[in-house]
Motif scaffolding. Sequence first.
Motif, PDB file in Angstrom:
ATOM      1  N   PRO A  36       0.838  -1.206   0.000  1.00  0.00           N
ATOM      2  CA  PRO A  36       0.000   0.000   0.000  1.00  0.00           C
ATOM      3  C   PRO A  36       0.880   1.266   0.000  1.00  0.00           C
ATOM      4  N   LEU A  37       0.362   2.322  -0.607  1.00  0.00           N
ATOM      5  CA  LEU A  37       1.130   3.553  -0.755  1.00  0.00           C
ATOM      6  C   LEU A  37       1.605   4.096   0.592  1.00  0.00           C
ATOM      7  N   ILE A  38       0.750   4.061   1.597  1.00  0.00           N
ATOM      8  CA  ILE A  38       1.135   4.580   2.920  1.00  0.00           C
ATOM      9  C   ILE A  38       2.321   3.801   3.470  1.00  0.00           C
ATOM     10  N   TYR A  40       4.524   2.141   1.661  1.00  0.00           N
ATOM     11  CA  TYR A  40       5.659   2.507   0.815  1.00  0.00           C
ATOM     12  C   TYR A  40       6.252   3.833   1.292  1.00  0.00           C
ATOM     13  N   MET A  41       5.390   4.781   1.589  1.00  0.00           N
ATOM     14  CA  MET A  41       5.848   6.095   2.043  1.00  0.00           C
ATOM     15  C   MET A  41       6.626   5.984   3.351  1.00  0.00           C
ATOM     16  N   LYS A  42       6.139   5.176   4.269  1.00  0.00           N
ATOM     17  CA  LYS A  42       6.839   4.986   5.549  1.00  0.00           C
ATOM     18  C   LYS A  42       8.206   4.339   5.335  1.00  0.00           C
ATOM     19  N   GLN A  43       8.238   3.330   4.477  1.00  0.00           N
ATOM     20  CA  GLN A  43       9.467   2.572   4.246  1.00  0.00           C
ATOM     21  C   GLN A  43      10.531   3.375   3.498  1.00  0.00           C
ATOM     22  N   SER A  44      10.100   4.257   2.612  1.00  0.00           N
ATOM     23  CA  SER A  44      11.067   4.921   1.744  1.00  0.00           C
ATOM     24  C   SER A  44      11.231   6.414   2.040  1.00  0.00           C
ATOM     25  N   SER A  45      10.927   6.824   3.257  1.00  0.00           N
ATOM     26  CA  SER A  45      11.109   8.228   3.636  1.00  0.00           C
ATOM     27  C   SER A  45      12.167   8.346   4.718  1.00  0.00           C
ATOM     28  N   ASN A  46      12.971   9.384   4.604  1.00  0.00           N
ATOM     29  CA  ASN A  46      13.942   9.719   5.644  1.00  0.00           C
ATOM     30  C   ASN A  46      13.750  11.186   5.989  1.00  0.00           C
ATOM     31  N   LEU A  47      13.289  11.440   7.197  1.00  0.00           N
ATOM     32  CA  LEU A  47      13.073  12.813   7.647  1.00  0.00           C
ATOM     33  C   LEU A  47      14.096  13.225   8.696  1.00  0.00           C
ATOM     34  N   ILE A  48      15.121  12.412   8.893  1.00  0.00           N
ATOM     35  CA  ILE A  48      16.174  12.713   9.865  1.00  0.00           C
ATOM     36  C   ILE A  48      17.353  13.343   9.115  1.00  0.00           C
ATOM     37  N   PRO A  49      17.584  14.642   9.341  1.00  0.00           N
ATOM     38  CA  PRO A  49      18.674  15.310   8.622  1.00  0.00           C
ATOM     39  C   PRO A  49      20.036  14.646   8.860  1.00  0.00           C
ATOM     40  N   PHE A  50      20.784  14.492   7.793  1.00  0.00           N
ATOM     41  CA  PHE A  50      22.153  13.963   7.750  1.00  0.00           C
ATOM     42  C   PHE A  50      22.261  12.457   8.011  1.00  0.00           C
ATOM     43  N   LYS A  51      21.146  11.762   8.131  1.00  0.00           N
ATOM     44  CA  LYS A  51      21.192  10.317   8.334  1.00  0.00           C
ATOM     45  C   LYS A  51      21.831   9.616   7.129  1.00  0.00           C
ATOM     46  N   THR A  52      21.344   9.910   5.935  1.00  0.00           N
ATOM     47  CA  THR A  52      21.888   9.298   4.720  1.00  0.00           C
ATOM     48  C   THR A  52      23.291   9.817   4.433  1.00  0.00           C
ATOM     49  N   ILE A  53      23.467  11.124   4.587  1.00  0.00           N
ATOM     50  CA  ILE A  53      24.778  11.732   4.334  1.00  0.00           C
ATOM     51  C   ILE A  53      25.829  11.115   5.253  1.00  0.00           C
ATOM     52  N   ASN A  54      25.531  11.039   6.544  1.00  0.00           N
ATOM     53  CA  ASN A  54      26.476  10.447   7.493  1.00  0.00           C
ATOM     54  C   ASN A  54      26.754   8.984   7.167  1.00  0.00           C
ATOM     55  N   GLY A  55      25.729   8.257   6.751  1.00  0.00           N
ATOM     56  CA  GLY A  55      25.913   6.860   6.359  1.00  0.00           C
ATOM     57  C   GLY A  55      26.892   6.723   5.204  1.00  0.00           C
ATOM     58  N   TYR A  56      26.739   7.592   4.209  1.00  0.00           N
ATOM     59  CA  TYR A  56      27.662   7.568   3.068  1.00  0.00           C
ATOM     60  C   TYR A  56      29.069   7.984   3.479  1.00  0.00           C
TER      61      TYR A  56
END
Length: 155
Positions: A36-38, A40-56
Amino acid sequence: MKIIIRFFMGISFLIYLLLLTVLLFFMSRGFWSDMPLIEYMKQSSNLIPFKTINGYLLAISNESMNLIIPIKNLAGNVAAFLPMGIFLPYFIKRLNRLKSFTITMTVMILSVEIIQLVTRRGSLDIDDFILNMIGALIGYGFWKVMIDRKTRKMV
């Protein structure tokens, strides 16, 4: 000469917009499923600043990931919107002011992120927004330096 430059800038902007549209909406990074779209939205959203950047950045420092992946994602997100910082103030004079430009880019990039999420063409990632804004602001800085140099030559 001004007409030739304006024509070249117009063609360049159209090509850039076409390439950006393909990159952002036609190269699916999301996944298609019966989810379901909801969800999908929960699974593929990141609202924590620098989480992805720090991971990389961590992956780069401890070499836990192929170096191309984090560099492509970090630099690619910056580079994707850098030309906007040049094209938009060139074509829309009121965007020569930093505040107007920043507000316009914020709305534009957030719209892209939301459309990608809703259409399952990607994710909503605050870090993508941050990197895209950095790119747009770098482009805007280039634009301002070019205009300042042009103005000085005229004096």
